[in-house]
Each structure stands twice: as structure tokens, then as C-alpha cells.
Motif scaffolding. Structure first.
Motif, PDB file in Angstrom:
ATOM      1  N   MET A 293       0.827  -1.208   0.000  1.00 21.97           N
ATOM      2  CA  MET A 293       0.000   0.000   0.000  1.00 21.97           C
ATOM      3  C   MET A 293       0.864   1.262   0.000  1.00 21.97           C
ATOM      4  O   MET A 293       0.548   2.254  -0.660  1.00 21.97           O
ATOM      5  N   SER A 297       0.932   4.162  -2.838  1.00 19.36           N
ATOM      6  CA  SER A 297       0.769   5.555  -2.415  1.00 19.36           C
ATOM      7  C   SER A 297       1.992   6.383  -2.792  1.00 19.36           C
ATOM      8  O   SER A 297       1.872   7.536  -3.228  1.00 19.36           O
ATOM      9  N   TRP A 333     -12.245   9.313   5.178  1.00 18.28           N
ATOM     10  CA  TRP A 333     -11.679   7.966   5.359  1.00 18.28           C
ATOM     11  C   TRP A 333     -11.969   7.436   6.760  1.00 18.28           C
ATOM     12  O   TRP A 333     -12.368   6.275   6.926  1.00 18.28           O
ATOM     13  N   TRP A 360     -11.837  -2.961   1.282  1.00 16.07           N
ATOM     14  CA  TRP A 360     -11.689  -2.080   0.118  1.00 16.07           C
ATOM     15  C   TRP A 360     -11.754  -0.615   0.540  1.00 16.07           C
ATOM     16  O   TRP A 360     -10.982   0.216   0.042  1.00 16.07           O
ATOM     17  N   ALA A 361     -12.663  -0.297   1.453  1.00 13.84           N
ATOM     18  CA  ALA A 361     -12.759   1.085   1.937  1.00 13.84           C
ATOM     19  C   ALA A 361     -11.492   1.481   2.684  1.00 13.84           C
ATOM     20  O   ALA A 361     -11.004   2.613   2.554  1.00 13.84           O
ATOM     21  N   TYR A 363      -8.293   0.243   2.389  1.00 12.07           N
ATOM     22  CA  TYR A 363      -7.084   0.406   1.578  1.00 12.07           C
ATOM     23  C   TYR A 363      -7.253   1.443   0.469  1.00 12.07           C
ATOM     24  O   TYR A 363      -6.284   2.115   0.097  1.00 12.07           O
ATOM     25  N   ALA A 364      -8.458   1.604  -0.055  1.00 11.74           N
ATOM     26  CA  ALA A 364      -8.683   2.676  -1.032  1.00 11.74           C
ATOM     27  C   ALA A 364      -8.513   4.036  -0.353  1.00 11.74           C
ATOM     28  O   ALA A 364      -7.885   4.956  -0.903  1.00 11.74           O
ATOM     29  N   ILE A 367      -4.791   4.810   0.328  1.00 12.73           N
ATOM     30  CA  ILE A 367      -4.084   5.335  -0.844  1.00 12.73           C
ATOM     31  C   ILE A 367      -4.466   6.788  -1.104  1.00 12.73           C
ATOM     32  O   ILE A 367      -3.613   7.627  -1.428  1.00 12.73           O
ATOM     33  N   MET A 368      -5.746   7.112  -0.954  1.00 12.62           N
ATOM     34  CA  MET A 368      -6.189   8.486  -1.178  1.00 12.62           C
ATOM     35  C   MET A 368      -5.565   9.447  -0.161  1.00 12.62           C
ATOM     36  O   MET A 368      -5.161  10.563  -0.507  1.00 12.62           O
TER      37      MET A 368
END
Length: 470
Positions: A293, A297, A333, A360-361, A363-364, A367-368
Motif C-alpha cells: 500500500m 501511495s 476515510w 476495500w474502503a 485500503y482505497a 491510498i487516497m
């Protein structure tokens, strides 16, 4: 009445031949040095918790938080010291060299951890204390970028250093992937065991050496003098002293830095433990996914920084607006990964009816936040801070800015590791959400104060003139 004066930075290698060009070469080198410094700090996070568990299986997360805080504790103390020292000797080169040497010694102590038969926690803590003291010189790079650049180049110069710091913080944990094949068994060379846990310290020694050589051999510091337009015509007229910068704006920028580092260190210190519990990962898998991750990123952050430095996109980046947007992203987040009671599935084994969140929420959002949000705010907030401080030596100011981040890094593992140990992830998430709500509100309410020094000074002059006329 407060009087203002038009000031410009003049950059020179020889005071007899001043120029008005940004010192790009040393600024680029400063960006490389900031990358090296941050890598040697961030590379340890994915493996520190599993490593100490291997050596001391009964250790609690709250005790480990003290180890994480140790680095930031000494960095918090030594950042203003390095800034003050740099201002007094009018250079950043010598403090940078001393800092690299101290960091290298700290990494040597960490590498020696395998030779101790007991007291693993204290030895690891001592190594992080030493390394943190050396990293206090990082504030000098921001100060140099701020004062070695013209006003129009300031954001680009800050991006070079901030980019090095941010990319280093992403690449550091990602480098852990290089050591994954070694596993916990590793190899033994000359009596030194090199495995997935000790290899980072060895690599950091190499990185420290490279950084030291770069500063010693390639960094040619250009001196900055402050030239007053009023005094250029009359050499005998004494230069007017600048008024103090707006402390409200400085406080908001500093609190933003604290908040950013607070969540950053919270995630770094409990991420592996959190994913092991929430998603039933084994230690090695949690370390590997964490590193992956950070790799993703870091790649996104690199693209953003390079675009900002080498394209014209930076002129569209409004510091205040994008600082607020960058604070909203981690808030969203946190809200989306809070383990609400109405979620259906529970963690296994069940712990106080704790529900699982979407992988998914998580790790997405990861990254954001670390790839996009922090990349932007590292530029916008730091650039605005340097503009708020104004055209003056910024070593001490940048030292306090660095200290705020270090304080966040120090408090986060102590507070959040303890609350995570006793209450699970809900309380730490609640604290983070409240923190972001407060700082976002401060930016919105005090937005008229968040202006460069020249505008603030002009406003003060206008107010003084108006009061005099009345």
C-alpha cells in the motif's frame, strides 16, 4: 504607525555579485536529503511491531507506543535547536552533517538489538531516541528552500523538499518488500543475522552514508541576504525592521502539521496490529500488504510532486482551498472505516462485539490519504506557512513547524496505542475524527487571516493609517 517596506530575496554566492535567481541546485539536493532522512525513519514502521513481538512475545501494544514516540520525542526537542543553531552560524551544512552522523549511530544501536539477551524494548527505544535527535535537522531543509527561493518560485522550492519528505515516508515502508524473501530466519554473515526485521537498519546505514557524502561533497550553500527596496537608493538609511508575522495564521498552519502527523503516526503504529485483527492477517502478510500500500501511495505521490515541480499545474493550486480539501479526505476515510455497531460481520475471534470494516474502503482510503491528500497538503500548508513567516531567516520558525509534527508523532503512539489496547479501534478513530473537524473549522473560520506576510503587513499599515486619520 506601523510602516511597511517592500522586500525581495537576493541570492548570492558572493555578496559583491547579488542575483535574484532561485538557488535550484542546492534546493534539489535538499530534496534528495529530505528523501534520505525520511526513508531511514519510515522504513522501520512495518516491521518494528512484529520484530519486538518475536523478541518479546508478551509485549503489549501500549508499551510499543512508547518506542514509536521515542523518535519523535527527541526530534521535537532538537528541531528548534538545529534551527536556532543554523540561524546563529548562518549555514545549514554543518548541522545537516552532524544530524546524519547521529542518525547513523541510532541505526547501529537498532542493528545491535539481536545481540542483547534481554531488555529488547529499552534498547529499541534508545536507538529510536538517538535517531530522532539526528533527524531534528530536517527543519533546516524547509527553511533553506523558503529563503533560497524567490516569491514566485516558493511553492516549487517547497515542493522539492516536501516531495522528498512525503515520497520518502511512502517509499520507506515500501522498501520492506525487498526484505520479505529473507523471512524471519534470514541469513547470517560475519555473525550478523540479516532478516526481514534487521535488514532495514543495515540499509539505513548505507542510506545515511550516502546522505552524508551528498551534503559533504555536493551541497554548495548559497547565502541569502534581505534587500530592501527602500534602502537600495540610500545606502546610509538603516533598514526597517519587519513586523512580527500573524501568529493566528502561524498557529493554524502548525496545528495542521500536528494533525497530519498525528494521523500519520497513528496509522503507522497500529496499522499492522489493526489489519491482523480486522482482516485476520498473519504477521508477515500484514507487513507485506502494508508495504504494498505504501508502494502504491508512494508512486502516486511521486507523480503528483513531479507534476507540481516540472509543470505549470502549481499556479492553479490555491493554498487555503486545497489545504481544506486535503483535510476533508482523511476525515471521510475515518468516517467510512469506523466499525459501526450496525455492521453485520464481527471480527474473528469476536472482541467486544467489534464489527469488521470493508477492506476495500480501508485500503482505497489509505491510498487516497497518503498518496493524494498528504502530498497536496505537504505543499500547500508548508508553502503558505513560509509565506506567512515572510522574508526573514526561517530556521527557528521552521524548527517549531517541525516540532509540531514531531509532537504529533510523539503523542499519537502513546495516546492511540493505549486507547487501541484498552478500547479497540473505535476510540482512536473517534479522536481522529474530532481532531479533523476542529482543524477544518479553524481553516474556514480564520480563512481571512491565512494570507502571505506582505498582505498581512499591508493590512496592518492600512489599519494604522485609518486609526491615525480618526
Amino acid at each position: 504607525m506601523v510602516t511597511g517596506t517592500t522586500c525581495n530575496f537576493i541570492i548570492e554566492e558572493d555578496r559583491e555579485k547579488p542575483t535574484q535567481e532561485t538557488a535550484w541546485k542546492p534546493i534539489y539536493i535538499g530534496g534528495i536529503c529530505s528523501f534520505i532522512q525520511t526513508v531511514q525513519f519510515a522504513i522501520f514502521f512495518p516491521s518494528m511491531w512484529p520484530y519486538i513481538l518475536t523478541l518479546q512475545p508478551d509485549l503489549k501494544q501500549s508499551s510499543f507506543g512508547i518506542v514509536v514516540a521515542a523518535y519523535s520525542f527527541t526530534q521535537c526537542i532538537f528541531s528548534p535547536f538545529f534551527g536556532y543553531w543554523s540561524n546563529n552560524i548562518s549555514q545549514v551544512r554543518l548541522p545537516m552533517i552532524i544530524g546524519f552522523i547521529i542518525m547513523a549511530f541510532g541505526n547501529l544501536v537498532y542493528l545491535s538489538l539481536q545481540f542483547w539477551n534481554d531488555h529488547y524494548l529499552y534498547v529499541m527505544m534508545f536507538s529510536r531516541l538517538i535517531a530522532g535527535a539526528g533527524s531534528g535537522n530536517m527543519s533546516l531543509l524547509r527553511a533553506y528552500a523558503s529563503t533560497a527561493s524567490t516569491s514566485k518560485d516558493r511553492s516549487k522550492a517547497i515542493a522539492c523538499v516536501s516531495g522528498g519528505i512525503d515520497i520518502g515516508s511512502m517509499v520507506g515502508p515500501a522498501l520492506q518488500l525487498l526484505f520479505t524473501p529473507l523471512g524471519a530466519e534470514g541469513i547470517t554473515t560475519l555473525g550478523l543475522k540479516i532478516d526481514i526485521y534487521t535488514a532495514p537498519a543495515l540499509l539505513c546505514l548505507v542510506i545515511n552514508t550516502i546522505g552524508l557524502l551528498i551534503v559533504q561533497l555536493a551541497f554548495v550553500e548559497k547565502q541569502i541576504i534581505l534587500d530592501s527596496a527602500d534602502s537600495s537608493a540610500e545606502e546610509d538609511v538603516p533598514k526597517k525592521k519587519l513586523i512580527n508575522p500573524c501568529m493566528i495564521a502561524i498557529s493554524v498552519c502548525i496545528m495542521t502539521r500536528f494533525t497530519q502527523q498525528f494521523i500519520n503516526t497513528t496509522v503507522e503504529s497500529i496499522d499492522v496490529a489493526f489489519t491482523m485483527m480486522m482482516f485476520s492477517f498473519e504477521k508477515e502478510k500484514a507487513v507485506a500488504i502494508n508495504a504494498t500500500m505504501h508502494t502504491i501511495s508512494g508512486a502516486i505521490a511521486s507523480v503528483l510532486y513531479l507534476s507540481f515541480i516540472f509543470t505549470g499545474i502549481r499556479k492553479y493550486l490555491k493554498e487555503c482551498l486545497y489545504s481544506v480539501i486535503s483535510l476533508v479526505i482523511p476525515l471521510v476515510w475515518m468516517l467510512s472505516t469506523y466499525p459501526y455497531n450496525f455492521y453485520k460481520d464481527n471480527v474473528k475471534p469476536m472482541i467486544n462485539d467489534l464489527t469488521t470494516v470493508s477492506i476495500w474502503a480501508y485500503y482505497a482510503g489509505f491510498i487516497m490519504v497518503f498518496g493524494v491528500s498528504f502530498s497536496i497538503i505537504n505543499i500547500t500548508n508548508t508553502t503558505l506557512y513560509s509565506k506567512v513567516v515572510g522574508p526573514r531567516p526561517q530556521g527557528t520558525y521552521q524548527g517549531f513547524y517541525q516540532m509540531a509534527g514531531s509532537f504529533g508523532r510523539m503523542i499519537a503512539p502513546l495516546l492511540m496505542s493505549a486507547t487501541y489496547t484498552f478500547f479497540g479501534p473505535r476510540i482512536p478513530w473517534f479522536i481522529l475524527i474530532g481532531n479533523f473537524v476542529v482543524i477544518i473549522a479553524a481553516w474556514i473560520v480564520l480563512r481571512k487571516k491565512m494570507v502571505p506576510f506582505e498582505e498581512y503587513e499591508a493590512n496592518r499599515v492600512r489599519c494604522s493609517v485609518a486609526d491615525t486619520n480618526v
